[in-house]
Design a protein around this motif. Structure first.
Motif, PDB file in Angstrom:
ATOM      1  N   LEU A 136       0.821  -1.203   0.000  1.00  0.00           N
ATOM      2  CA  LEU A 136       0.000   0.000   0.000  1.00  0.00           C
ATOM      3  C   LEU A 136       0.862   1.264   0.000  1.00  0.00           C
ATOM      4  O   LEU A 136       0.528   2.257  -0.661  1.00  0.00           O
ATOM      5  CB  LEU A 136      -0.930   0.008   1.214  1.00  0.00           C
ATOM      6  N   ARG A 137       1.980   1.222   0.718  1.00  0.00           N
ATOM      7  CA  ARG A 137       2.848   2.398   0.799  1.00  0.00           C
ATOM      8  C   ARG A 137       3.342   2.815  -0.588  1.00  0.00           C
ATOM      9  O   ARG A 137       3.439   4.006  -0.886  1.00  0.00           O
ATOM     10  CB  ARG A 137       4.020   2.113   1.734  1.00  0.00           C
ATOM     11  N   PHE A 138       3.646   1.849  -1.444  1.00  0.00           N
ATOM     12  CA  PHE A 138       4.084   2.162  -2.806  1.00  0.00           C
ATOM     13  C   PHE A 138       3.043   3.024  -3.517  1.00  0.00           C
ATOM     14  O   PHE A 138       3.359   4.069  -4.089  1.00  0.00           O
ATOM     15  CB  PHE A 138       4.316   0.874  -3.591  1.00  0.00           C
ATOM     16  N   HIS A 139       1.793   2.592  -3.456  1.00  0.00           N
ATOM     17  CA  HIS A 139       0.725   3.318  -4.139  1.00  0.00           C
ATOM     18  C   HIS A 139       0.458   4.669  -3.482  1.00  0.00           C
ATOM     19  O   HIS A 139       0.245   5.673  -4.169  1.00  0.00           O
ATOM     20  CB  HIS A 139      -0.546   2.470  -4.165  1.00  0.00           C
ATOM     21  N   GLN A 140       0.458   4.691  -2.143  1.00  0.00           N
ATOM     22  CA  GLN A 140       0.171   5.935  -1.440  1.00  0.00           C
ATOM     23  C   GLN A 140       1.260   6.979  -1.674  1.00  0.00           C
ATOM     24  O   GLN A 140       0.967   8.169  -1.824  1.00  0.00           O
ATOM     25  CB  GLN A 140       0.031   5.671   0.066  1.00  0.00           C
ATOM     26  N   VAL A 141       2.508   6.541  -1.724  1.00  0.00           N
ATOM     27  CA  VAL A 141       3.615   7.468  -1.978  1.00  0.00           C
ATOM     28  C   VAL A 141       3.442   8.149  -3.327  1.00  0.00           C
ATOM     29  O   VAL A 141       3.657   9.368  -3.462  1.00  0.00           O
ATOM     30  CB  VAL A 141       4.969   6.724  -1.917  1.00  0.00           C
ATOM     31  N   LEU A 142       3.073   7.384  -4.338  1.00  0.00           N
ATOM     32  CA  LEU A 142       2.881   7.968  -5.664  1.00  0.00           C
ATOM     33  C   LEU A 142       1.752   8.994  -5.652  1.00  0.00           C
ATOM     34  O   LEU A 142       1.887  10.082  -6.218  1.00  0.00           O
ATOM     35  CB  LEU A 142       2.579   6.867  -6.686  1.00  0.00           C
ATOM     36  N   VAL A 143       0.659   8.658  -4.996  1.00  0.00           N
ATOM     37  CA  VAL A 143      -0.473   9.593  -4.909  1.00  0.00           C
ATOM     38  C   VAL A 143      -0.054  10.860  -4.174  1.00  0.00           C
ATOM     39  O   VAL A 143      -0.315  11.977  -4.629  1.00  0.00           O
ATOM     40  CB  VAL A 143      -1.673   8.925  -4.206  1.00  0.00           C
ATOM     41  N   ASP A 144       0.616  10.705  -3.033  1.00  0.00           N
ATOM     42  CA  ASP A 144       1.010  11.864  -2.238  1.00  0.00           C
ATOM     43  C   ASP A 144       2.029  12.736  -2.966  1.00  0.00           C
ATOM     44  O   ASP A 144       2.081  13.958  -2.753  1.00  0.00           O
ATOM     45  CB  ASP A 144       1.585  11.418  -0.897  1.00  0.00           C
ATOM     46  N   ALA A 145       2.837  12.117  -3.837  1.00  0.00           N
ATOM     47  CA  ALA A 145       3.877  12.864  -4.551  1.00  0.00           C
ATOM     48  C   ALA A 145       3.290  13.893  -5.522  1.00  0.00           C
ATOM     49  O   ALA A 145       3.971  14.839  -5.908  1.00  0.00           O
ATOM     50  CB  ALA A 145       4.796  11.904  -5.308  1.00  0.00           C
ATOM     51  N   VAL A 146       2.024  13.720  -5.895  1.00  0.00           N
ATOM     52  CA  VAL A 146       1.367  14.696  -6.763  1.00  0.00           C
ATOM     53  C   VAL A 146       1.243  16.040  -6.048  1.00  0.00           C
ATOM     54  O   VAL A 146       1.272  17.103  -6.669  1.00  0.00           O
ATOM     55  CB  VAL A 146      -0.020  14.181  -7.218  1.00  0.00           C
ATOM     56  N   GLY A 147       1.103  15.987  -4.726  1.00  0.00           N
ATOM     57  CA  GLY A 147       1.026  17.216  -3.943  1.00  0.00           C
ATOM     58  C   GLY A 147      -0.360  17.808  -3.838  1.00  0.00           C
ATOM     59  O   GLY A 147      -0.510  18.985  -3.495  1.00  0.00           O
ATOM     60  N   SER A 148      -1.372  16.995  -4.106  1.00  0.00           N
ATOM     61  CA  SER A 148      -2.755  17.458  -3.998  1.00  0.00           C
ATOM     62  C   SER A 148      -3.359  16.939  -2.701  1.00  0.00           C
ATOM     63  O   SER A 148      -3.514  15.726  -2.530  1.00  0.00           O
ATOM     64  CB  SER A 148      -3.578  16.956  -5.190  1.00  0.00           C
ATOM     65  N   THR A 149      -3.717  17.837  -1.789  1.00  0.00           N
ATOM     66  CA  THR A 149      -4.304  17.401  -0.526  1.00  0.00           C
ATOM     67  C   THR A 149      -5.642  16.695  -0.747  1.00  0.00           C
ATOM     68  O   THR A 149      -5.968  15.743  -0.044  1.00  0.00           O
ATOM     69  CB  THR A 149      -4.504  18.598   0.421  1.00  0.00           C
TER      70      THR A 149
END
Length: 225
Positions: A136-149
């Protein structure tokens, strides 16, 4: 005022610890689908107050890892075919777009590579909770890297159901395949190939969706016998 602030932070910490423990028990199969969790029983089992138990349950309901209907205790959900289809209707286009945006911005989150390495080191007999965390961390990191809260908040809102799906895909896809597919997505990100990154993410999630539906179909057939 400072004392009150300290007390609130301490309370949140206990709630998070309790939610983590219950989350791991659900993922590891100790709390099976259909199991109910009352605040009173949870408070007694863990030696915490009912408000603390209520806070942990509420957090897990928000994640989707527990379900709760009005005036009834929370329970561990059993995902249906419709649940899986609906979840991936959101996940697949969202995560394909995430990697495309990251390539366009030249963003290569190294934490995603570390998550792949951590997943590769998970032992075959490790608890599901230990396997799901780096997946899950792999996917969440990519999402968070976009920088959209808003995007990150949306993704965290489906984490519970994603958790439950990942337990099943561990069996159906296997660790090595998941690690390899994550690695291919990351390499496409690093090479700056937006189309390949999006296609690889889409293929990875489509494979997970199909494997989950096969498991659910097999379980339904078995239950009818």
């Amino acid at each position: 005022m400072a004392q009150d602030a300290t007390f609130r932070l301490s309370t949140v910490s206990v709630i998070e610890a309790l939610a983590t423990s219950v989350r791991d028990r659900v993922l590891d199969g100790q709390l099976t689908p259909g199991t109910t969790l009352t605040e009173t029983e949870m408070a007694a089992e863990y030696g915490v107050s009912r408000p603390t138990a209520r806070g942990a349950v509420t957090a897990l309901v928000h994640e989707g890892l527990l379900h709760r209907e009005a005036n009834k205790p929370a329970y561990v959900p059993r995902l249906t075919r419709d649940d899986v289809e609906d979840l991936f209707l959101l996940r697949t286009p969202l995560e394909a777009e995430v990697v495309r945006v990251l390539v366009e911005r030249g963003a290569v989150p190294l934490a995603a590579d570390r998550a792949i390495a951590d997943l590769d080191r998970v032992e075959n007999d490790a608890p599901h909770s230990a396997f799901v965390e780096p997946d899950l961390r792999f996917h969440q990191v990519l999402v968070d890297a976009v920088g959209s809260t808003r995007l990150s908040r949306l993704y965290r809102g489906i984490q519970g159901e994603v958790h439950l799906c990942m337990v099943q895909t561990r069996h159906t896809l296997g660790r090595d395949r998941i690690v390899a597919e994550h690695g291919k997505v990351f390499e496409a990100l690093r090479s700056g190939d937006a189309a390949a990154a999006a296609d690889l993410m889409r293929a990875h999630l489509d494979g997970a969706r199909r494997s989950l539906l096969q498991v659910l179909d097999a379980t339904f057939t078995e239950d009818r016998r």
